[in-house]
Design a protein around this motif. Structure first.
Motif, mmCIF file in Angstrom:
data_model
loop_
_atom_site.group_PDB
_atom_site.id
_atom_site.type_symbol
_atom_site.label_atom_id
_atom_site.label_comp_id
_atom_site.label_asym_id
_atom_site.label_seq_id
_atom_site.Cartn_x
_atom_site.Cartn_y
_atom_site.Cartn_z
ATOM 1 N N TRP A 102 0.803 -1.224 0.000
ATOM 2 C CA TRP A 102 0.000 0.000 0.000
ATOM 3 C C TRP A 102 0.839 1.279 0.000
ATOM 4 O O TRP A 102 0.278 2.374 -0.015
ATOM 5 N N ASP A 103 2.150 1.151 0.079
ATOM 6 C CA ASP A 103 3.043 2.314 0.144
ATOM 7 C C ASP A 103 2.763 3.192 1.362
ATOM 8 O O ASP A 103 3.076 4.381 1.362
ATOM 9 N N ARG A 104 2.169 2.622 2.366
ATOM 10 C CA ARG A 104 1.944 3.303 3.638
ATOM 11 C C ARG A 104 1.735 2.231 4.710
ATOM 12 O O ARG A 104 1.524 1.055 4.391
ATOM 13 N N THR A 105 1.794 2.650 5.959
ATOM 14 C CA THR A 105 1.772 1.660 7.045
ATOM 15 C C THR A 105 0.511 1.726 7.904
ATOM 16 O O THR A 105 0.342 0.881 8.788
ATOM 17 N N ASN A 106 -0.371 2.677 7.637
ATOM 18 C CA ASN A 106 -1.564 2.818 8.481
ATOM 19 C C ASN A 106 -2.721 1.965 7.960
ATOM 20 O O ASN A 106 -3.851 2.424 7.819
ATOM 21 N N ILE A 107 -2.425 0.708 7.642
ATOM 22 C CA ILE A 107 -3.422 -0.251 7.177
ATOM 23 C C ILE A 107 -3.773 -1.173 8.350
ATOM 24 O O ILE A 107 -2.890 -1.780 8.951
ATOM 25 N N VAL A 108 -5.051 -1.266 8.658
ATOM 26 C CA VAL A 108 -5.488 -2.135 9.749
ATOM 27 C C VAL A 108 -5.672 -3.549 9.215
ATOM 28 O O VAL A 108 -6.425 -3.773 8.271
ATOM 29 N N LEU A 109 -4.986 -4.493 9.818
ATOM 30 C CA LEU A 109 -5.096 -5.895 9.416
ATOM 31 C C LEU A 109 -6.317 -6.501 10.098
ATOM 32 O O LEU A 109 -6.241 -7.056 11.208
ATOM 33 N N HIS A 110 -7.449 -6.403 9.416
ATOM 34 C CA HIS A 110 -8.717 -6.850 9.977
ATOM 35 C C HIS A 110 -9.123 -8.158 9.304
ATOM 36 O O HIS A 110 -9.188 -8.249 8.075
ATOM 37 N N SER A 111 -9.423 -9.181 10.108
ATOM 38 C CA SER A 111 -9.629 -10.530 9.573
ATOM 39 C C SER A 111 -10.757 -10.595 8.556
ATOM 40 O O SER A 111 -10.620 -11.226 7.496
ATOM 41 N N GLU A 112 -11.894 -9.994 8.856
ATOM 42 C CA GLU A 112 -13.036 -10.077 7.947
ATOM 43 C C GLU A 112 -12.742 -9.410 6.614
ATOM 44 O O GLU A 112 -13.082 -9.936 5.550
ATOM 45 N N GLU A 113 -12.092 -8.257 6.644
ATOM 46 C CA GLU A 113 -11.769 -7.548 5.409
ATOM 47 C C GLU A 113 -10.739 -8.307 4.584
ATOM 48 O O GLU A 113 -10.809 -8.314 3.349
ATOM 49 N N ILE A 114 -9.788 -8.956 5.239
ATOM 50 C CA ILE A 114 -8.802 -9.759 4.504
ATOM 51 C C ILE A 114 -9.492 -10.924 3.812
ATOM 52 O O ILE A 114 -9.276 -11.184 2.624
ATOM 53 N N GLY A 115 -10.338 -11.637 4.550
ATOM 54 C CA GLY A 115 -11.000 -12.813 4.005
ATOM 55 C C GLY A 115 -11.954 -12.494 2.877
ATOM 56 O O GLY A 115 -12.047 -13.237 1.893
ATOM 57 N N LYS A 116 -12.668 -11.356 2.995
ATOM 58 C CA LYS A 116 -13.678 -11.005 2.008
ATOM 59 C C LYS A 116 -13.176 -10.008 0.968
ATOM 60 O O LYS A 116 -13.946 -9.582 0.114
ATOM 61 N N ARG A 117 -11.887 -9.667 1.060
ATOM 62 C CA ARG A 117 -11.300 -8.706 0.120
ATOM 63 C C ARG A 117 -12.110 -7.409 0.097
ATOM 64 O O ARG A 117 -12.495 -6.897 -0.953
ATOM 65 N N LYS A 118 -12.349 -6.873 1.280
ATOM 66 C CA LYS A 118 -13.078 -5.620 1.405
ATOM 67 C C LYS A 118 -12.175 -4.533 1.969
ATOM 68 O O LYS A 118 -11.063 -4.794 2.403
ATOM 69 N N GLY A 119 -12.688 -3.298 1.970
ATOM 70 C CA GLY A 119 -11.927 -2.182 2.518
ATOM 71 C C GLY A 119 -10.613 -2.015 1.785
ATOM 72 O O GLY A 119 -10.563 -2.032 0.549
ATOM 73 N N GLU A 120 -9.538 -1.883 2.523
ATOM 74 C CA GLU A 120 -8.220 -1.709 1.917
ATOM 75 C C GLU A 120 -7.802 -2.922 1.101
ATOM 76 O O GLU A 120 -6.973 -2.823 0.197
ATOM 77 N N PHE A 121 -8.394 -4.070 1.394
ATOM 78 C CA PHE A 121 -7.995 -5.316 0.738
ATOM 79 C C PHE A 121 -8.779 -5.575 -0.546
ATOM 80 O O PHE A 121 -8.593 -6.600 -1.203
ATOM 81 N N ALA A 122 -9.640 -4.630 -0.917
ATOM 82 C CA ALA A 122 -10.373 -4.730 -2.176
ATOM 83 C C ALA A 122 -9.440 -4.638 -3.379
ATOM 84 O O ALA A 122 -9.818 -5.021 -4.488
ATOM 85 N N ILE A 123 -8.214 -4.161 -3.174
ATOM 86 C CA ILE A 123 -7.251 -4.081 -4.280
ATOM 87 C C ILE A 123 -6.924 -5.462 -4.848
ATOM 88 O O ILE A 123 -6.434 -5.561 -5.976
ATOM 89 N N PHE A 124 -7.216 -6.509 -4.078
ATOM 90 C CA PHE A 124 -6.903 -7.864 -4.534
ATOM 91 C C PHE A 124 -8.062 -8.537 -5.282
ATOM 92 O O PHE A 124 -7.893 -9.630 -5.816
ATOM 93 N N GLN A 125 -9.224 -7.875 -5.320
ATOM 94 C CA GLN A 125 -10.386 -8.498 -5.961
ATOM 95 C C GLN A 125 -10.142 -8.778 -7.438
ATOM 96 O O GLN A 125 -10.506 -9.837 -7.946
ATOM 97 N N ASN A 126 -9.558 -7.836 -8.122
ATOM 98 C CA ASN A 126 -9.297 -7.989 -9.561
ATOM 99 C C ASN A 126 -7.847 -8.343 -9.860
ATOM 100 O O ASN A 126 -7.427 -8.304 -11.020
#
Length: 277
Positions: free
Chosen positions: A51-75
């Protein structure tokens, strides 16, 4: 000089009967003071890489569902798979121990537990594991950090400390004398603190629920699934007696450690009935 440890505690789910969550989970992350900076650096390196930054919250639900900051992995499935591999590797190498309390709310309310009972039981399980661990380290000093919740729940968490520190509790539990000299402080931190330890507690809360489902046969996870890998890492991090331990005093305290406490506990009749189904 006595070793110094911290226990970071986070909750997942809600203890109220009408909340949609089926479980209430407390996870405690134990870390020695000298390892905190290295842990933060490793987490920041992983986050900055994607993400080129460190203020990313490692949240289990968002990681698993590719939501929030982790939506970058959907495509970008290949990038997502790469992140998952490196994230799991990060979890495997972090210098922590884990203790968990998992409440099956359906069973809890069926046997007459109330919201306060659920909170008190899970909190006591996690704190007792930590206390036994500290005493096994020649009465190392430990602090407790809760992620702030509601004022009502926070007061219940604080009361649990006073219970353990009371002379009455120590008379009933003579192996634990001088609790106030061992548990030196209890504090509450909000999400703005961005504690990586609290984020790890959230990650392992999901792992604890998955492990509960796997162990009682209510869910099956494919061997190569994210959940199966997460459970495997949790089991390696759980607070348990070291295999090579021979010191009788240390063994006495480690025998009190649960690592994972399932609540309400199954009685023998329930266990036998489950096996015959």
């Amino acid at each position: 000089m006595s070793k110094q440890y911290k226990l970071f505690i986070d909750e997942t789910g809600h203890p109220h009967q009408n909340d949609r969550s089926k479980h209430f989970v407390l996870v405690g992350i134990i870390i020695q003071d000298g390892h905190q900076e290295a842990l933060k650096i490793k987490a920041d390196q992983l986050r900055f890489k994607y993400w080129d930054r460190t203020n990313i919250v490692l949240h289990s639900e968002e990681i698993g569902k590719r939501k929030g900051e982790f939506a970058i992995f959907q495509n970008q499935p290949q990038l997502g798979a790469k992140f998952e591999r490196q994230f799991l590797q990060f979890l495997s190498t972090v210098p922590i121990l884990v203790t968990t309390g998992v409440v099956d709310k359906v069973r809890a309310y069926r046997v007459g537990w109330k919201e306060e009972t659920i909170i008190n039981k899970t909190n006591s399980a996690v704190l007792l594991d930590y206390l036994a661990f500290l005493y096994a380290q020649d009465r190392a000093h430990g602090r407790v950090v809760y992620e702030a919740s509601t004022s009502r729940r926070d007061s219940l968490y604080l009361n649990a400390f006073y219970t353990l520190a009371s002379p009455n509790w120590q008379r009933v539990n003579p192996d634990f004398q001088g609790v106030r000299e061992v548990l030196t402080s209890v504090t509450f931190a909000n999400k703005l603190n961005d504690d990586i330890e609290i984020q790890l507690a959230d990650i392992f809360s999901y792992a604890a629920i998955c492990k509960y489902h796997r162990d009682n046969g209510t869910k099956i996870f494919a061997t190569n699934s994210y959940e199966a890998k997460l459970i495997k890492i949790l089991e390696k991090k759980l607070l348990v007696k070291p295999v090579s331990m021979t010191n009788p005093t240390k063994k006495k305290y480690y025998r009190k450690v649960q690592g994972t406490t399932i609540l309400p506990p199954y009685n023998k009749k329930q266990t036998k009935k489950k096996k015959t189904v």
